[in-house]
Scaffold this motif. Structure first.
Motif, short mmCIF file in Angstrom:
data_model
loop_
_atom_site.label_atom_id
_atom_site.label_comp_id
_atom_site.label_asym_id
_atom_site.label_seq_id
_atom_site.Cartn_x
_atom_site.Cartn_y
_atom_site.Cartn_z
N LEU A 12 2.19 5.35 22.52
CA LEU A 12 1.75 3.99 22.22
C LEU A 12 0.48 4.01 21.37
O LEU A 12 0.36 3.26 20.39
N GLU A 13 -0.46 4.84 21.75
CA GLU A 13 -1.74 4.88 21.02
C GLU A 13 -1.54 5.34 19.58
O GLU A 13 -2.10 4.76 18.65
N ILE A 14 -0.73 6.37 19.40
CA ILE A 14 -0.46 6.85 18.04
C ILE A 14 0.18 5.75 17.20
O ILE A 14 -0.20 5.52 16.05
N ALA A 15 1.16 5.05 17.77
CA ALA A 15 1.85 3.98 17.03
C ALA A 15 0.89 2.86 16.69
O ALA A 15 0.88 2.35 15.56
N ILE A 16 0.07 2.43 17.63
CA ILE A 16 -0.88 1.33 17.41
C ILE A 16 -1.90 1.70 16.35
O ILE A 16 -2.21 0.90 15.47
N ARG A 17 -2.41 2.92 16.43
CA ARG A 17 -3.42 3.33 15.44
C ARG A 17 -2.79 3.49 14.05
O ARG A 17 -3.46 3.30 13.04
N THR A 18 -1.51 3.84 14.01
CA THR A 18 -0.85 4.02 12.72
C THR A 18 -0.66 2.69 11.99
O THR A 18 -0.85 2.60 10.77
N ILE A 19 -0.29 1.64 12.70
CA ILE A 19 0.03 0.37 12.04
C ILE A 19 -1.03 -0.69 12.23
O ILE A 19 -0.92 -1.79 11.67
N GLY A 20 -2.09 -0.40 12.99
CA GLY A 20 -3.11 -1.40 13.28
C GLY A 20 -3.95 -1.75 12.07
O GLY A 20 -4.03 -1.00 11.09
N ASP A 21 -4.61 -2.93 12.12
CA ASP A 21 -5.49 -3.35 11.04
C ASP A 21 -6.86 -2.70 11.17
O ASP A 21 -7.06 -1.79 11.98
N GLU A 22 -7.82 -3.18 10.38
CA GLU A 22 -9.13 -2.54 10.38
C GLU A 22 -9.86 -2.66 11.72
O GLU A 22 -10.77 -1.90 12.02
N ASN A 23 -9.44 -3.63 12.53
CA ASN A 23 -10.03 -3.79 13.86
C ASN A 23 -9.19 -3.16 14.97
O ASN A 23 -9.49 -3.33 16.15
N GLU A 38 -5.02 -3.53 25.36
CA GLU A 38 -5.28 -4.95 25.55
C GLU A 38 -4.44 -5.76 24.57
O GLU A 38 -4.11 -5.29 23.48
N ILE A 39 -4.10 -6.98 24.98
CA ILE A 39 -3.25 -7.86 24.16
C ILE A 39 -4.01 -9.13 23.81
O ILE A 39 -4.73 -9.69 24.64
N LYS A 40 -3.85 -9.56 22.57
CA LYS A 40 -4.45 -10.80 22.09
C LYS A 40 -3.32 -11.71 21.61
O LYS A 40 -2.45 -11.27 20.87
N VAL A 41 -3.35 -12.96 22.05
CA VAL A 41 -2.33 -13.92 21.60
C VAL A 41 -3.01 -15.02 20.81
O VAL A 41 -4.14 -15.41 21.10
N ARG A 84 -4.02 -3.59 20.97
CA ARG A 84 -4.84 -2.48 20.48
C ARG A 84 -5.30 -1.63 21.68
O ARG A 84 -5.19 -2.06 22.84
N VAL A 85 -5.80 -0.45 21.37
CA VAL A 85 -6.37 0.41 22.39
C VAL A 85 -7.67 -0.25 22.84
O VAL A 85 -8.46 -0.70 22.02
#
Length: 390
Positions: A314-325, A364-367, A383-384
């Motif tokens: 999960l962390e690898i996937a999130i960091r791969t496609i995540g934005d600058e934040n 954590e999740i943001k909606v 995001r992590v």
């Protein structure tokens, strides 16, 4: 300052308008091949827009070569996809319910209703599959393309010119000079395909004496200026090289942006569902261009506990496609997990990806609720947790 560092500065609204009034447009191979993946209405809309720009649209010889090299494979791939879905409906939906000695009972009336619906779906899938089969010998998309781009294909480089580019490619790739160095693992002359395309676009700009808009759905770091997962523009060094060699400017659009801007500047109404389909296809396929998944440093299941295995993927996937934040769009994350990891939240007893993520303490999740009266949230991101990154 703007003249010297134009490659880092976004064009103004007036400059965008000028681009659309005078530039030439050229298209990548993936744009042409996606015409076989879109619904017919979407492909026809794209062709209508091309027709309105018919005096200013071009293809490079390299793109045409790659199109013909891959066209039949894409057609067969789409034909197979429809057949597989049809067979899956029959095997995994209809047959289990018909064998009621081994499966939960369903009333005859309800089963008949389901069968009526699945029959209609299978018939439509059969029709679409046959359309693709017929395209192997009678391809209306190819016919339209040859008409739209009649006498609009750039020059073919001579063998001598290609050999010069291959030698230049060796020099550039050894120094990671774009474009194309990400393809050096392909070996042979195939690794130089993007570099040949680049020099043909340069020759195109010289021959028509116009600025160029290059339309592509590829997302490669040896073409694009990407900052923390966000695409900014064509790489500044490519923009500078292009201007130095042609005295012209080059811009890059995705298919979605091309359609949206064409709709605006050509005063043409494009259905929102058309734009949605173009955007969705790009989102579903953009991770397929990741050339080397080993760079993601995927963990080995047998070396770690299940919890660590899940969280690391999960962390690898999130960091791969995540934005600058560090925030990753939840639906996009779902597509990435399906395509590039062994994780399936349903296998862990969850009915949704969001519930699955919420069960992991590391994230954590943001909606975002843009519409106060909507039943569901408009957007969700994950995001992590910041404490985990420090």
């Amino acid at each position: 300052m703007k003249q010297q560092f134009f490659a880092y500065i976004k064009p103004t609204e007036e400059e965008y308008k000028e681009i659309w009034e005078s530039c030439g447009f050229t298209f990548d191979t993936n744009i042409l091949l996606n015409f076989y993946r879109y619904k017919n209405d979407t492909t026809n809309t794209f062709f209508d827009l091309l027709d309105k720009l018919k005096d200013r649209i071009y293809l490079t010889h390299q793109v045409c070569q790659e199109y013909f090299r891959n066209r039949l494979d894409v057609i067969s791939e789409q034909e197979k996809a429809y057949s597989e879905v049809r067979d899956s409906i029959q095997k995994n939906v209809e047959e289990p319910l018909q064998n009621q000695r081994k499966h939960p009972y369903v009333t005859t009336a309800l089963l008949a209703e389901l069968q009526e619906i699945t029959t209609k779906i299978k018939n439509e899938l059969d029709t679409r599959s046959k359309e693709y089969s017929q395209r192997l010998s009678n391809d209306e998309i190819l016919t339209t393309l040859t008409k739209v781009f009649y006498e609009k294909v750039g020059i073919e480089f001579t063998e001598e010119k290609l050999n010069e580019i291959y030698l230049e490619g060796d020099r550039r790739y050894n120094q990671n000079i774009p474009p194309g160095f990400k393809d050096k693992n392909k070996g042979g002359t195939k690794q130089y395909g993007d570099l040949v395309l680049w020099f043909q676009i340069i020759e195109l700009a010289k021959s028509i004496n116009k600025n160029i808009v290059f339309v592509t759905d590829d997302e490669k770091e040896d073409w694009l200026y990407i900052h923390k997962g966000r695409t900014i523009s064509l790489l500044p060094e490519l923009q500078n090289e292009f201007e130095r060699l042609t005295k012209k400017r080059i811009y890059i659009y995705t298919a979605q942006k091309f359609i949206e801007f064409a709709s605006k500047h050509l005063n043409t109404v494009v259905k929102e569902e058309t734009i949605d389909e173009v955007r969705t296809l790009r989102e579903e396929t953009k991770f397929a261009i990741i050339e080397d998944l080993e760079e993601l440093a995927e963990p080995a299941f047998h070396d770690e506990s299940i919890d660590s295995f899940i969280d690391n993927h999960l962390e690898i996937a999130i960091r791969t496609i995540g934005d600058e934040n560090g925030w990753a769009d939840l639906p996009t994350l779902g597509v990435f997990l399906i395509r590039h990891t062994p994780l399936n939240y349903r296998n862990f007893g969850y009915g949704s990806l969001r519930k699955f993520i919420e069960s992991r303490k590391r994230f954590e999740i943001k909606v975002i609720q843009k519409s106060p009266n909507a039943k569901n949230v408009d957007s969700a991101f994950v995001r992590v947790k910041q404490s985990e990154t420090q």
